[in-house]
Design a protein around this motif. Sequence first.
Motif, PDB file in Angstrom:
ATOM      1  N   MET A   1      -9.095   8.059  17.723  1.00  0.00           N
ATOM      2  CA  MET A   1      -8.843   6.725  17.985  1.00  0.00           C
ATOM      3  C   MET A   1     -10.661   6.927  19.337  1.00  0.00           C
ATOM      4  SD  MET A   1      -5.515   5.532  19.781  1.00  0.00           S
ATOM      5  CE  MET A   1      -5.065   7.078  20.938  1.00  0.00           C
ATOM      6  N   ILE A   2     -10.587   8.221  19.388  1.00  0.00           N
ATOM      7  CA  ILE A   2     -12.100   8.649  20.490  1.00  0.00           C
ATOM      8  C   ILE A   2     -12.632   7.810  19.215  1.00  0.00           C
ATOM      9  CG2 ILE A   2     -12.857  10.512  21.090  1.00  0.00           C
ATOM     10  CD1 ILE A   2     -10.359  11.020  22.614  1.00  0.00           C
ATOM     11  N   GLN A   3     -13.275   8.844  18.012  1.00  0.00           N
ATOM     12  CA  GLN A   3     -13.844   8.633  17.178  1.00  0.00           C
ATOM     13  C   GLN A   3     -14.519   7.869  16.640  1.00  0.00           C
ATOM     14  OE1 GLN A   3     -12.367  11.153  13.881  1.00  0.00           O
ATOM     15  NE2 GLN A   3     -13.192  12.637  14.874  1.00  0.00           N
ATOM     16  N   ALA A   4     -13.249   6.385  16.458  1.00  0.00           N
ATOM     17  CA  ALA A   4     -13.361   4.549  16.559  1.00  0.00           C
ATOM     18  C   ALA A   4     -14.375   4.364  17.528  1.00  0.00           C
ATOM     19  CB  ALA A   4     -12.123   4.394  15.483  1.00  0.00           C
TER      20      ALA A   4
END
Length: 149
Positions: free
Chosen positions: A143-146
């Motif tokens: 989620m953080i990477q997205a």
Amino acid sequence: MSNICQLLDFGADVLLFNKDTYIVSRFKELISENFNQKFRTQLREHHSDFSVSGIFNRLCINEVNFKVEDITWQSSSEGINCKVFRVGSTNWQGGKLRIKVSTGIVSPLMYKQDAKLNIIVVLEFYSDNPNEPESPLDDIRKMIQAEAT
């Protein structure tokens, strides 16, 4: 067995076979030592100085000699039932383990000497639940990477 392979190359992960547990690095050492020992086994049928590694080093068909430098062995395609506990995870992951061992034979200088072996052990793990994240934090990382992109 799933088609998704995870290489077990982090030495501190733990393998569980029934009641026996091994740290991945130690398990690889034991396999390597076992192969080395078997290749050093002396065969006394025809000549007192022949070993398994020496015979594999000199493959001969009729009068044609072939130099064998690499031999690869792998466990059965069905795999071996086991569980893996990865560093940072919260539980055991069940699945199948396949073992691949490559032996590079370094030719001896003299005919009667044993060949030296370079043994490489690769452990492939096929999870029973390949869609299950390896760590509970994997979903948060995704989620953080997205969001970052």
